[in-house]
Write an enzyme that holds these catalytic residues in place. Structure first.
Site, PDB file in Angstrom:
ATOM      1  N   ASP A   1       0.801  -0.954   0.225  1.00  0.00           N
ATOM      2  CA  ASP A   1      -0.114  -0.076  -0.158  1.00  0.00           C
ATOM      3  C   ASP A   1       0.981   1.208  -0.052  1.00  0.00           C
ATOM      4  O   ASP A   1       0.023   2.206   0.326  1.00  0.00           O
ATOM      5  CB  ASP A   1      -1.041  -0.279   1.338  1.00  0.00           C
ATOM      6  CG  ASP A   1      -2.275   1.220   0.750  1.00  0.00           C
ATOM      7  OD1 ASP A   1      -2.385   1.664   0.355  1.00  0.00           O
ATOM      8  OD2 ASP A   1      -2.730   1.421   1.793  1.00  0.00           O
TER       9      ASP A   1
ATOM     10  N   SER B   1      -7.456   5.622   1.882  1.00  0.00           N
ATOM     11  CA  SER B   1      -8.019   4.324   1.242  1.00  0.00           C
ATOM     12  C   SER B   1      -9.054   3.884   2.063  1.00  0.00           C
ATOM     13  O   SER B   1     -10.303   4.413   2.911  1.00  0.00           O
ATOM     14  CB  SER B   1      -7.112   3.472   1.491  1.00  0.00           C
ATOM     15  OG  SER B   1      -5.556   3.547   1.148  1.00  0.00           O
TER      16      SER B   1
ATOM     17  N   GLN C   1      -7.788  -2.315  -4.912  1.00  0.00           N
ATOM     18  CA  GLN C   1      -8.090  -1.137  -4.024  1.00  0.00           C
ATOM     19  C   GLN C   1      -8.646  -0.172  -4.483  1.00  0.00           C
ATOM     20  O   GLN C   1      -7.979   0.021  -5.816  1.00  0.00           O
ATOM     21  CB  GLN C   1      -6.532  -0.150  -3.167  1.00  0.00           C
ATOM     22  CG  GLN C   1      -6.634   0.526  -1.756  1.00  0.00           C
ATOM     23  CD  GLN C   1      -5.364   1.312  -1.574  1.00  0.00           C
ATOM     24  OE1 GLN C   1      -4.780   2.239  -2.626  1.00  0.00           O
ATOM     25  NE2 GLN C   1      -4.942   0.734  -0.806  1.00  0.00           N
TER      26      GLN C   1
END
Length: 444
Positions: free
Chosen positions: A351, A373, A423
């Site tokens: 990430d 996120s 994501q």
């Protein structure tokens, strides 16, 4: 349909039969798997559980037999393997202080007592089989960290320190947020420490609800959604100030043989040995006359702290406006050999630059943005070593409505696809000075 339906009839190993007729590795794996389901032991490093499996003794009792008598020396940790035992206080104990109850499979006694002798009687109600860890192996129950039995976090990679958790109670852990240390990796670590060490995470799905406070610890509450022969499922709630800031669902699977194919092909990119890392790129830019002197002077004055992940980019800066990114990465420093730790480290690394790829086509001089996120999903296809080079291939097929979507694939040096990822993130222009700040606390 239950994910274990449709399989050929397969019952869990009969541990009693294996104990009666030990067969090397089969016996050891069965004992390790059983011990890994004892809540007291699940926060231990996998190496400790395997050593405990080698050290435990087997004791059997007939109905009515005394397993422990009041006043007898405590000779070790007893774990119920099969049958039931009753805990009863001496006859002269006052009624309100009588701890009469029944012990069942996975229950234990003889550990954590402040006395060197038993304070109660433990009597077999039925035929009873126990594992006993003698006192001389008690140190195995007190490892240095949740990942290493012998060494403290300071002797290992910074990542291992970031992923260290403090067990508070069974299924409850405390962790601390750090700059650049996404917390759902700690949630995965917490979930991993409530599953037997023969099961590895194969998928996880995290949803971020509200922004956390990096100055406060996070409490991770693990809920045991399912424990099956082949699969286990955990739900983790991360809390600050009594509020759930994000949730994670993780599924774990015991290793098994099955059908295999791989259609994904690793891109043809230079090997990491031929590429520069971030530190080398920075040094070159500081002396590159193509960059303005003001930029170089400003960059030179800033303190540079290397990330705990080493990265080597496959494309030059001319490709920074493409909605894609390829780079090699690996963990810096020494990692313990716990497979669960390596999967947590790779989840951490996944990430660091991920959602930013969806902003690449929109970058322009002076543009300031912020991103958060919203959700993150990972599928682990094969075993992974976080301290070996892995190629991360990221693409952003879409951005719309203030949300950027990215997909990712990770390959090892042999070209094997080890992970797939997705994501979605909130991506917005940063507010200009003078605009009223109305950033809500909830992310959604």
């Amino acid at each position: 349909m239950d994910r274990e339906e449709g399989k050929a009839a397969q019952s869990p190993p009969n541990l009693g039969a294996l104990l009666a007729n030990p067969r090397g590795g089969c016996h050891c794996c069965a004992v390790t798997e059983f011990l890994g389901q004892v809540p007291l032991l699940q926060c231990l490093p996998s190496s400790s559980i395997r050593r405990i499996a080698d050290a435990v003794l087997v004791k059997r009792y007939e109905p009515g037999g005394y397993v422990a008598r009041e006043g007898d020396p405590v000779d070790g940790l007893y774990i119920i393997l099969d049958g039931q035992a009753e805990v009863s206080a001496p006859a002269n104990t006052e009624e309100e202080n009588r701890p009469d109850y029944v012990l069942n499979k996975y229950d234990y006694f003889g550990y954590g007592t402040n006395s060197s002798v038993h304070q109660v009687n433990v009597i077999a109600v039925s035929k009873l089989t126990c594992f006993v860890l003698p006192n001389q192996y008690g140190h195995l129950l007190q490892p240095k960290t949740i990942w290493s039995a012998e060494e403290t976090p300071e002797n290992h990679s910074l990542l291992e320190q970031i992923l260290h958790l403090e067990p508070l109670e069974v299924d409850i852990f405390r962790g601390f947020t750090l700059p650049g240390a996404p917390t759902f990796r700690q949630a995965l670590a917490a979930a991993s420490k409530t599953v037997d060490c023969l099961k590895a995470v194969h998928s996880l799905h995290a949803i971020f609800l509200i922004a956390g406070d990096k100055n406060l610890p996070i409490i991770y509450q693990v809920h045991r959604a399912r424990d099956g022969t082949s699969f286990a499922t955990r739900k983790v709630e991360a809390k600050q100030k009594g509020l759930v800031i994000f949730t994670l669902i993780a599924s774990f699977q015991k290793d098994e043989l099955g059908f295999e194919h791989q259609a994904a092909i690793m891109p043809d990119v230079p090997p990491p040995e031929e590429l520069l890392n971030l530190e080398e790129i920075r040094e070159r830019r500081l002396t590159d006359p193509r960059f303005p002197m003001q930029y170089r002077n400003s960059a030179a004055k800033k303190k540079f702290v290397p990330w705990p992940i080493e990265m080597r980019f496959c494309e030059d800066s001319a490709s920074q406006h493409k909605p894609s990114l390829n780079y090699w990465f690996r963990a810096r420093g020494k990692l313990s050999d716990d497979p669960a730790l390596h999967r947590c480290v790779v989840a951490y690394a996944s990430d660091l630059l991920y959602s930013g790829v969806s902003l690449n086509p929109h970058r322009e001089k002076g543009l300031k943005t912020y991103s958060l996120s919203l959700d993150h999903s990972i599928w682990f296809h094969k075993p992974v070593k976080a301290d070996d080079w892995l190629l991360y291939v990221i693409d952003s097929p879409s951005a719309h409505g203030g949300r950027g979507f990215v997909t990712g694939r990770m390959f090892n040096r042999q070209g094997e696809l080890v992970m797939s990822l997705t994501q979605e993130a909130l991506i917005r222009r940063a507010k200009t000075p003078g605009q009223p700040s109305q950033t809500p606390r909830p992310k959604l």
